[in-house]
Design an enzyme around this catalytic site. Structure first.
Site, PDB file in Angstrom:
ATOM      1  N   ARG A   7     -32.112  -5.890   1.103  1.00 23.92           N
ATOM      2  CA  ARG A   7     -31.364  -7.088   1.473  1.00 23.92           C
ATOM      3  C   ARG A   7     -31.828  -8.214   0.561  1.00 23.92           C
ATOM      4  O   ARG A   7     -33.019  -8.279   0.195  1.00 23.92           O
ATOM      5  CB  ARG A   7     -31.647  -7.493   2.931  1.00 23.92           C
TER       6      ARG A   7
ATOM      7  N   GLU B 200     -24.592 -13.472  -0.369  1.00 27.43           N
ATOM      8  CA  GLU B 200     -23.476 -12.684  -0.918  1.00 27.43           C
ATOM      9  C   GLU B 200     -22.144 -13.262  -0.466  1.00 27.43           C
ATOM     10  O   GLU B 200     -22.025 -13.711   0.674  1.00 27.43           O
ATOM     11  CB  GLU B 200     -23.615 -11.226  -0.451  1.00 27.43           C
TER      12      GLU B 200
ATOM     13  N   HIS C  97     -23.352  -5.136  -4.007  1.00 26.96           N
ATOM     14  CA  HIS C  97     -23.725  -4.485  -2.740  1.00 26.96           C
ATOM     15  C   HIS C  97     -22.916  -3.194  -2.535  1.00 26.96           C
ATOM     16  O   HIS C  97     -22.112  -3.089  -1.590  1.00 26.96           O
ATOM     17  CB  HIS C  97     -23.524  -5.442  -1.559  1.00 26.96           C
TER      18      HIS C  97
END
Ligand code: NAP
Ligand code: 8YV
Length: 313
Positions: A232, A261, A279
């Site tokens: 993360r 993000e 991602h």
């Protein structure tokens, strides 16, 4: 009448069709600020929430649903769900572990190879004619046989280690508790960073790991070190990482995840020693299909009073 289900972020179309056979689906708008207002007309009846690891289920949305029984997350990481509230109210939270291990480990290795071997740069070098104009690209860094530090030795970390072993890498790892693996456990993260060439980070997000990879760990990796983050964005001190990459105090980075993000720090876009991915650790059709199947199965199990397949809370 079908029971009401709030879909925070849709699954693949096939899975949404399956869910629609059983549930009355209420899709939320993309704008998070409007979620609470959007559920208001059905809020009193909703027992089921379907979401993704990225969108999660924030506290205000959960508070707006007084009869909520389950938050079914597509993703293994549940850090975007208000877990404290779920525990306090007895709301089940399910995730999608294991089915994505291969893909995330593959991506970690791909980012490692791409970063060390300058492969994103190589692609640009050929496409923009630099090979023809300037001749051969500058030499890169070897991966096989290098010292790898894995931060997190859970389901995915173990699969990363198996792949790295096939590259003849010397593997050591950092976790809070030693794992049942044949690799060296290093309790001090900074010490691990000092002794490895490459560090792959694959721990959960959330308060316990916020800023775990801090300026000292990054400095210990050093100007030849490579950091790969597939966990993360919150796990890495992003401003410290950017500063170290820009100044050359860290050799390179392969990043699949970011603090905010889909916003990526502007400074990273200009750097050739960084490989960026949006991602996509689990983003293959096979794996996303298996993850979506687990979400549907958990929601049906909850409705039918059966045992949840993958409950984390
Ligand atoms: P897992 O099986 O629960 O393993 C987590 C590992 O992290 C364990 O070894 C754990 O060991 C370690 N850990 C936890 N907290 C720590 C801390 N504070 N300091 C050091 N080590 C710590 O989880 P997993 O299934 O491997 O998944 C890991 C994470 O990967 C997910 O939670 C998610 O955030 C991320 N992920 C990303 C993608 C992507 O698309 N990029 C895809 C899937 C998953 P100890 O408890 O002993 O410390
Ligand atoms: C997903 C992930 O892309 O499983 C996780 O924790 O980060 C990824 O697999 C994410 O959850 C969005 O659904």
């Amino acid at each position: 009448m079908k029971p009401d289900l709030v879909s925070v972020e849709a699954l693949r179309p096939q899975s949404m069709t399956e869910l629609a056979e059983t549930f009355a689906i209420h899709a939320l708008p993309a704008d998070r600020a409007r979620w609470v207002e959007a559920v208001a007309p059905v809020a009193a009846h909703v027992r089921f929430v379907q979401t993704t690891g990225f969108s999660g289920c924030p506290g205000d949305l959960m508070r707006a649903l007084p009869r909520l029984e389950i938050v079914a997350v597509m993703g293994v990481g549940v850090d975007a769900v208000d877990l404290a509230q779920a525990r306090a109210r007895g709301i089940a939270v399910t995730n999608t572990p294991d089915v994505l291990n291969d893909d995330v480990a593959d991506l970690a290795m791909a980012l490692t190879l791409m970063t060390a071997r300058n492969l994103a740069l190589s692609d640009r070098y050929v496409r923009d004619g630099r090979w023809k104009r300037l001749g051969n690209q500058a030499l890169a860094t070897k991966v096989s046989g290098k010292r790898l530090g894995i931060v997190g030795m859970g389901r995915i970390g173990k699969v990363v280690a198996r792949r790295a072993a096939a590259f003849d890498m010397t593997i050591s790892y950092h976790t809070r508790n030693p794992a049942d693996v044949p690799y060296r456990h290093v309790p001090d993260l900074e010490a691990l960073a000092r002794e490895v060439d490459i560090m792959i980070v694959i721990v959960p997000g959330g308060p316990a790991t916020r800023g775990l990879i801090d300026a000292r760990v990054i400095a210990a990796l050093g100007p030849k070190g490579i950091l790969v983050n597939v966990s993360r964005g919150s796990v890495v001190d992003e401003p410290a990482l950017v500063e170290a990459l820009v100044s050359g105090r860290l050799g390179g980075a392969g990043l699949d995840v970011f603090a905010d993000e889909p916003n990526v720090p502007e400074a990273l876009l200009a750097l050739d020693n960084v490989v960026l991915a949006p991602h996509v650790g689990s983003a293959t059709s096979e794996t996303r299909g298996a993850m979506a199947d687990l979400v549907v199965a958990n929601l049906r199990a909850q409705l039918e009073g059966g045992t949840l397949l993958t409950r984390v809370v």
